[in-house]
Design a protein around this motif. Structure first.
Motif, short mmCIF file in Angstrom:
data_model
loop_
_atom_site.label_atom_id
_atom_site.label_comp_id
_atom_site.label_asym_id
_atom_site.label_seq_id
_atom_site.Cartn_x
_atom_site.Cartn_y
_atom_site.Cartn_z
N PHE A 1 -7.01 4.18 -2.72
CA PHE A 1 -6.25 3.25 -1.91
C PHE A 1 -6.82 3.13 -0.51
CE2 PHE A 1 -3.02 4.98 -4.92
CZ PHE A 1 -2.83 3.81 -5.64
N VAL A 2 -8.02 3.66 -0.30
CA VAL A 2 -8.68 3.57 0.99
C VAL A 2 -9.35 2.20 1.09
CG1 VAL A 2 -10.42 4.54 2.53
CG2 VAL A 2 -9.04 6.05 1.08
N PRO A 3 -9.05 1.41 2.11
CA PRO A 3 -9.69 0.09 2.23
C PRO A 3 -11.20 0.22 2.33
CG PRO A 3 -7.84 0.30 3.75
CD PRO A 3 -8.09 1.67 3.18
N ALA B 1 0.85 -1.18 0.00
CA ALA B 1 0.00 0.00 0.00
C ALA B 1 0.89 1.24 0.00
CB ALA B 1 -0.91 0.00 1.23
N PRO B 2 0.46 2.33 -0.66
CA PRO B 2 1.30 3.54 -0.72
C PRO B 2 1.23 4.33 0.59
CG PRO B 2 -0.76 3.89 -1.90
CD PRO B 2 -0.78 2.47 -1.45
N ARG B 3 1.98 3.88 1.54
CA ARG B 3 2.03 4.56 2.84
C ARG B 3 3.45 4.45 3.39
NH1 ARG B 3 1.46 0.54 6.88
NH2 ARG B 3 0.70 -1.46 6.11
N PRO B 4 3.83 5.38 4.26
CA PRO B 4 5.17 5.30 4.86
C PRO B 4 5.26 4.10 5.79
CG PRO B 4 3.88 7.03 5.90
CD PRO B 4 3.07 6.55 4.73
N SER C 1 -0.07 8.81 4.22
CA SER C 1 -0.43 7.77 3.26
C SER C 1 -1.14 8.38 2.07
CB SER C 1 -1.34 6.73 3.92
OG SER C 1 -0.68 6.07 4.98
N ILE C 2 -0.99 7.78 0.91
CA ILE C 2 -1.71 8.24 -0.28
C ILE C 2 -3.09 7.60 -0.26
CG2 ILE C 2 -1.79 8.19 -2.79
CD1 ILE C 2 1.22 8.25 -2.84
N ARG C 3 -4.12 8.44 -0.17
CA ARG C 3 -5.49 7.93 -0.12
C ARG C 3 -6.06 7.66 -1.51
NH1 ARG C 3 -7.87 8.94 4.82
NH2 ARG C 3 -9.95 9.09 3.86
N GLY C 4 -5.54 8.36 -2.49
CA GLY C 4 -6.01 8.18 -3.87
C GLY C 4 -5.02 8.79 -4.83
N MET C 5 -5.02 8.29 -6.06
CA MET C 5 -4.11 8.81 -7.09
C MET C 5 -4.89 9.05 -8.37
SD MET C 5 -0.55 7.23 -8.62
CE MET C 5 0.49 8.21 -7.53
#
Length: 438
Positions: A435-437, A74-77, A408-412
């Motif tokens: 990218f939100v569950p 997932a795109p998050r730190p 975190s990236i919530r959407g792209m």
């Protein structure tokens, strides 16, 4: 006997004036028909161009969406103590929609962003070629995992650094299968350079000293192991941590002409030509939307004509990394700042690197035996203990490195724009991935 005299009636021909009138009318009709045919031909050409561009964009959209759905992380730190299974990296190039709007060719948008990630296929496996360095024989190998990078290349014919209308920007997608079981020692023995290896092979690999080693998914969480990233060095303080992507090497290793004994490869890695924009943006919940009367339509940060000072209170928009140091209320807008200094990816720390970077991070940097932040210690106190007796175990002050962005990236949103030079048509489409569950 009666004699009848027959008098033939005199026959009158067309006068010169009547002939000229008839010819004029014929020419008018023919001219109208030719104009109609030209118009119909032009409309057909426009229609064909529109259909072709739409089909090309749809194919690319499907490919990008498939890769985004198959992301291994997932795109998050990352702050976990385990090694992340792969990576997600988004590099914002120096151009954007605002800067492109000031050029003569203002059909251009943001054409220089880079998307780099590891992908898992649940269906058809990824394919890549392995070339025997001695015989040249090509073998097609398969894997459910791949390292994938999307990037553009500008064919700057006049070498002026500007994108001219007669110069092409192409979108590439390079796919490297992840096969750590492959033995690549023969390529080293054959004396292949890294550039030569990646021109001939589609395998994710890294260079360690004089060895060429195929990557695992976990290896790729470390930036120096990725395609076209600078290798790890032990020189300090001239260390190249955190191993930036080398755009020059990326241009060199783009595959341009491929021959194969199989049927999988048809030529190269080009997805689109005549690209006017390949624009990546991430969702910032607190980014201000500008819909003032000074502009004809609603614009977002990074768009031409954006005026955040006079914007309304509407928030939530897709933004470029580092688009502006804007503050909404008392909070800095998400992703408006430079990457964290301890990531080594901020522009101030490395003036030779252009662009902002979002990268999933790995704890491996904390225990790699290198002095990545050039202080008195080699590696810091990330060891499962609260060494400074403050803020908990392995808090940020105990870390040697930090992710470039702590959000975190919530959407792209990915915008594609292409231009057809003959008909001067421009076609654009956008992909939005959450990218939100759910």
């Amino acid at each position: 006997m009666t004699t009848h005299n027959r008098c033939s009636a005199s026959r009158r021909g067309l006068t010169l004036i009547e002939i000229l009138v008839a010819l004029t009318m014929t020419l008018i009709v023919l001219g109208s028909m030719m104009a109609a045919f030209r118009y119909a031909s032009s409309e057909m050409a426009l229609g064909r161009a529109t259909i072709e561009m739409s089909n090309q964009l749809r194919t690319v959209e499907d490919q990008i969406m498939a890769d985004l759905k198959g992301m291994t992380v997932a795109p998050r730190p990352y702050a976990e103590t385990t090694i992340p299974p792969g990576f997600f990296e988004y590099i914002e190039g120096p151009l954007n929609d605002s800067s492109a709007a000031g050029t003569a060719d203002n059909y251009l948008g943001d054409p220089d962003d880079i998307l780099h990630l590891t992908v898992r296929s649940e269906g058809v496996p990824f394919k890549g070629r392995v070339t025997d360095p001695v015989t040249g024989a090509i073998t097609i190998v398969e894997s459910s995992l791949a390292e994938v990078i999307y990037f553009t290349f500008h064919d700057d014919r006049d070498a002026d650094g500007l994108v001219d209308f007669d110069e092409d920007i192409s979108l590439y997608r390079r796919q490297l299968v992840i096969r750590p079981d492959l033995d690549l020692s023969a390529h080293v023995l054959a004396g292949l350079t890294a550039d030569e290896f990646f021109q001939l092979n589609d395998v994710s690999a890294r260079i360690e000293g004089a060895s060429l080693i195929a990557n695992t998914l976990e290896d790729l969480s470390v930036r120096s192991n990725r395609f076209c990233h600078l290798p790890e060095t032990n020189a300090a303080p001239a260390s190249n941590f955190p191993y930036h992507l080398d755009r020059v090497t990326l241009a060199t290793r783009r595959r341009q002409a491929i021959s194969s004994t199989g049927t999988f490869y048809t030529g190269d890695d080009i997805l689109l030509t005549k690209v006017a924009a390949f624009d990546l943006r991430v969702f910032a919940p607190n980014s201000v939307v500008d819909n003032t009367t000074l502009v004809s339509t609603t614009v977002e940060a990074g768009d031409a004509g954006y005026l955040p000072a006079s914007a309304t209170a509407l928030t939530g928009a897709y933004v470029d990394l580092g688009f502006t140091n804007a503050v909404h209320g008392s909070n800095l807008v998400w992703f408006a700042d430079q990457p964290h200094p301890d990531s080594g990816l901020n522009l101030t720390a490395d003036p030779l690197f252009s662009g902002f970077v979002y990268d999933t991070w790995t704890p491996a940097y904390e225990n790699n035996g290198r002095n990545d932040d050039f202080d008195a210690d080699t590696d810091e106190a990330v060891d499962g203990f609260d060494n400074d007796n403050a803020n908990g175990v392995d808090d940020n002050l105990e870390r040697e490195t930090m992710p470039p962005y702590g959000k975190s990236i919530r959407g792209m949103q990915i915008t594609l724009r292409v231009v057809e030079p003959k008909t001067l048509q421009v076609e654009q489409s956008s992909i939005v991935k959450s990218f939100v569950p759910e």
